[in-house]
Design an enzyme around this catalytic site. Structure first.
Site, PDB file in Angstrom:
ATOM      1  N   ASP A  79       0.828  -1.209   0.000  1.00 16.28           N
ATOM      2  CA  ASP A  79       0.000   0.000   0.000  1.00 16.28           C
ATOM      3  C   ASP A  79       0.868   1.266   0.000  1.00 16.28           C
ATOM      4  O   ASP A  79       1.771   1.396   0.832  1.00 16.28           O
ATOM      5  CB  ASP A  79      -0.856  -0.042   1.278  1.00 16.28           C
ATOM      6  N   GLU A 138       1.989  -0.350  -4.736  1.00 14.08           N
ATOM      7  CA  GLU A 138       1.053   0.688  -5.157  1.00 14.08           C
ATOM      8  C   GLU A 138       1.793   2.006  -5.099  1.00 14.08           C
ATOM      9  O   GLU A 138       2.343   2.371  -4.061  1.00 14.08           O
ATOM     10  CB  GLU A 138      -0.171   0.741  -4.239  1.00 14.08           C
ATOM     11  N   ASP A 144     -10.496   1.106  -4.932  1.00 13.37           N
ATOM     12  CA  ASP A 144     -10.420   2.578  -4.832  1.00 13.37           C
ATOM     13  C   ASP A 144     -10.993   3.266  -6.056  1.00 13.37           C
ATOM     14  O   ASP A 144     -11.085   4.504  -6.066  1.00 13.37           O
ATOM     15  CB  ASP A 144      -8.948   3.024  -4.746  1.00 13.37           C
TER      16      ASP A 144
HETATM   17  O1  TEU Z   1      -4.668   3.994  -1.749  1.00 12.75           O
HETATM   18  C1  TEU Z   1      -3.733   5.045  -1.919  1.00 12.75           C
HETATM   19  C2  TEU Z   1      -4.277   6.002  -2.861  1.00 12.75           C
HETATM   20  O2  TEU Z   1      -3.590   6.559  -3.659  1.00 12.75           O
HETATM   21  C3  TEU Z   1      -5.717   6.236  -2.713  1.00 12.75           C
HETATM   22  O3  TEU Z   1      -5.805   7.287  -1.754  1.00 12.75           O
HETATM   23  C4  TEU Z   1      -6.315   6.623  -3.990  1.00 12.75           C
HETATM   24  O4  TEU Z   1      -5.512   7.560  -4.649  1.00 12.75           O
HETATM   25  C5  TEU Z   1      -7.626   7.236  -3.689  1.00 12.75           C
HETATM   26  O5  TEU Z   1      -8.248   6.406  -2.745  1.00 12.75           O
HETATM   27  C6  TEU Z   1      -8.404   7.318  -4.957  1.00 12.75           C
HETATM   28  O6  TEU Z   1      -9.694   7.733  -4.615  1.00 12.75           O
HETATM   29  C7  TEU Z   1      -4.285   3.055  -0.757  1.00 12.75           C
HETATM   30  C8  TEU Z   1      -5.445   2.081  -0.584  1.00 12.75           C
HETATM   31  O7  TEU Z   1      -5.675   1.386  -1.812  1.00 12.75           O
HETATM   32  C9  TEU Z   1      -6.644   2.888  -0.167  1.00 12.75           C
HETATM   33  O8  TEU Z   1      -7.806   2.045  -0.073  1.00 12.75           O
HETATM   34  C10 TEU Z   1      -6.349   3.516   1.185  1.00 12.75           C
HETATM   35  O9  TEU Z   1      -7.427   4.362   1.536  1.00 12.75           O
HETATM   36  C11 TEU Z   1      -5.049   4.331   1.147  1.00 12.75           C
HETATM   37  O10 TEU Z   1      -3.987   3.701   0.467  1.00 12.75           O
HETATM   38  C12 TEU Z   1      -4.540   4.553   2.569  1.00 12.75           C
HETATM   39  O11 TEU Z   1      -4.133   3.308   3.089  1.00 12.75           O
END
Ligand code: TEU
Ligand code: CA
Length: 563
Positions: A200, A261, A338
């Site tokens: 993440d 990610e 997301d």
């Molecule tokens: O997502 C990181 C991220 O970039 C997200 O904030 C994304 O850009 C945004 O949600 C788009 O709407 C990761 C996880 O996939 C996400 O579910 C988490 O909320 C976030 O990190 C924090 O852990």
């Protein structure tokens, strides 16, 4: 060197809360997943990426973790986990866990200890700063979920950093003890037989300011308010060092799939991090193609809606295909927990839902990289109907709506329209298994309502319909394992300037395939200098084998082996 099985694999992402509820409490769980492994085996996926299943206050859908070595009670027990993993491995399905170590929950013992005093041994597991001269937060940074990235902790008189919610304090990776803790918890799961990690926001663990400790304000995109800090802080100078250390300390000792990610990552960083010799991870989730339908550099980020221009998508995906060819590896995705549902975002979720879902799948699964299928994508599941902000369950949408309408004077309908297009709840409605109550997801009341279109869109019908999106995905997944040209073939974009059609070649030796996608509902005419030897897969019945003055049908897609 273990063979790179992850290059010919297809990964299926499960968001456990919304996948399958086995005990009627309205929340998906591990036994529910185990009960659906035959379904996944029929689909033919090789790997499951499981979003977090650890104890969490659930401020951010489980991405705020309070214990990295346990199972959240609402998902089941460690025995349920061991049973699920064994059942996956029996079916030849590998399991990749979600590693969320850029931040913890504020209810993690490390953080509760760190708050006890400024000289507590865990204090420097997190990132603290004294108030600015005016007593306020140290910088003008805005968190991803609205509000300042700095939360004041009165008992110790300092602010702590959180790039997401205030219940997700950033871990300080400059502290070698933190990195050692992460290596330890990775080994805990790998020793249990887990086959890798999705990491993440891993490119945030090294922050640009950390080297000299200085902080600078973010550039002002939106006068009078806080400013988005993501791009300012992400991809710090020690990222590759930290990841190479992780590879030496942990990953090189196991046969794993690792995907990082990486919001804001560039192709150069993609090569740097995924290079087979000098890199550290197998692949990244890059975001460039996820940002093409929002206004660049806008203070509202993804919520500033813009109509996608297919030529931008073609240019972007081609840059990544060319950029990583031979010196790294791509993940291939259009949706996840997301992102909104691809068929609603990029296709047509009404008249041509089936054709456009198949077209998007053809586009993605024909490329070089590891394809990711997000739960329900194989059914052509669509975005949910938001009647009002009361239909938001995700703090990102809830906070945005409140901040936009109450602090920035944005009209409620404009904020709601942005949520309808980009809200994360679109992808988090329960999986649709059949036409029974709550789509067979639960015998209780689901934590979030099932999409009301479930009687028309569910897996039971899809399995029985040989023309369903499901069976199309099943054929695409089988093709990837059977056809080396899809894994190793050179990618070459065609018709770069065509506004409606995405066409590219894959070539391996004398194998040459043409992937053809009509991205919209029109009927463009193509004239391509190739002879079709075989129509390998398509979302319409064949209309002849000539590519001369070929009239494409709405959202028509095909993979064609050429003479
Ligand atoms: O997502 C990181 C991220 O970039 C997200 O904030 C994304 O850009 C945004 O949600 C788009 O709407 C990761 C996880 O996939 C996400 O579910 C988490 O909320 C976030 O990190 C924090 O852990
Ligand atoms: Ca349950």
């Amino acid at each position: 060197m273990a063979p790179a099985w992850w290059k010919s694999s297809v990964v299926y992402q499960i968001y456990p809360r919304s996948f399958c509820d086995s005990n009627g409490d309205g929340v998906g769980d591990l036994r529910g997943i185990t009960s659906k492994l035959d379904y996944l085996q029929t689909l033919g996926v090789d790997v499951v990426w499981l979003s977090p299943i650890y104890p969490s206050p659930n401020d951010d859908g489980g991405y705020d973790i309070s214990d990295y070595r346990a199972i959240a009670p609402e998902f089941g027990s460690m025995a349920d986990f061991d049973q699920m993993l064994a059942q996956m491995h029996q079916r030849g399905i590998r399991l990749v866990m979600d590693l969320v170590v850029n931040h913890t929950s504020d209810e993690h013992p490390w953080f509760t200890e760190a708050c006890k005093s400024k000289d507590n041994p865990y204090r420097n597991y997190y990132i603290w700063r004294a108030p600015a001269a005016d007593g306020g937060p140290p910088t003008n940074w805005e968190a991803a979920f609205s509000g300042s990235t700095w939360e004041f902790h009165a008992p110790t008189g300092e602010y702590y950093l959180h790039l997401f919610s205030k219940k997700q304090p950033e871990l300080n990776w400059e502290n070698p003890r933190v990195r050692a803790e992460v290596h330890g918890l990775m080994r805990f799961w790998l020793e249990k037989g887990v086959d890798g990690f999705r990491m993440d926001v891993i490119n945030m663990v090294s922050k640009t300011y950390a080297v000299d400790g200085s902080l600078q304000d973010a550039p002002v995109l939106r006068p009078g308010f806080l400013q988005p800090a993501f791009t300012l802080v992400t991809n710090g100078p020690r990222l590759l060092e930290f990841l190479q250390e992780m590879r030496r300390e942990v990953l090189d000792h196991y046969d794993t799939l690792t995907v990082g990610e990486a919001p804001c990552a560039t192709i150069r960083q993609g090569v740097e991090i995924t290079h087979p010799d000098t890199g550290a991870l197998n692949m990244l989730f890059q975001f460039e193609h996820m940002d093409l339908d929002s206004v660049p550099g806008h203070g509202e980020g993804k919520w500033a809606l813009k109509t996608l221009d297919l030529r931008d998508l073609k240019a972007c995906l081609t840059r990544w295909q060319d950029g990583l060819a031979g010196q790294g590896w791509n993940s291939l995705y259009l949706g996840n927990h997301d992102q909104p549902r691809p068929v609603s975002r990029f296709g047509n979720d009404s008249t041509y839902r089936v054709e456009s879902a198949k077209m998007l799948a053809t586009l993605l699964h024909g490329m070089q990289g590891t394809p990711y299928v997000y739960q329900g994508e194989e059914l052509g599941m669509t975005n949910k109907p938001y009647a009002s902000e009361a239909d938001c369950y995700d703090l990102e949408s809830i906070n945005m709506y409140r901040s936009a309408t109450q602090e920035r004077g944005i009209a409620p309908e404009v904020a709601l329209q942005a949520i309808r297009s980009k809200g994360r709840d679109n992808a988090r409605t329960p999986m649709q298994w059949n036409a029974n109550s709550h789509a067979g997801f639960t015998t209780g009341t689901p934590w979030q309502p099932v999409n009301p279109n479930y009687p028309q869109i569910h897996s039971q019908a899809a399995l029985l319909d040989t023309n369903s999106v499901f069976h199309y995905y099943r054929q695409l997944i089988a093709l990837r394992k059977a056809q080396p040209v899809l894994v190793h073939g050179r990618y070459q974009l065609l018709l770069a300037e065509h506004p409606e059609v995405y066409a590219y070649l894959r070539t391996l030796g004398d194998e040459r395939w043409l992937v053809l996608c009509n991205f919209y509902g029109g009927t463009p005419v193509l004239d391509l200098p190739y002879q079709v030897a075989q129509r390998v897969i398509a979302n319409y019945p064949s209309a002849g084998t000539s590519l001369h003055n070929m009239v494409l049908r709405p959202f028509e897609a095909a993979m064609l082996r050429l003479e």
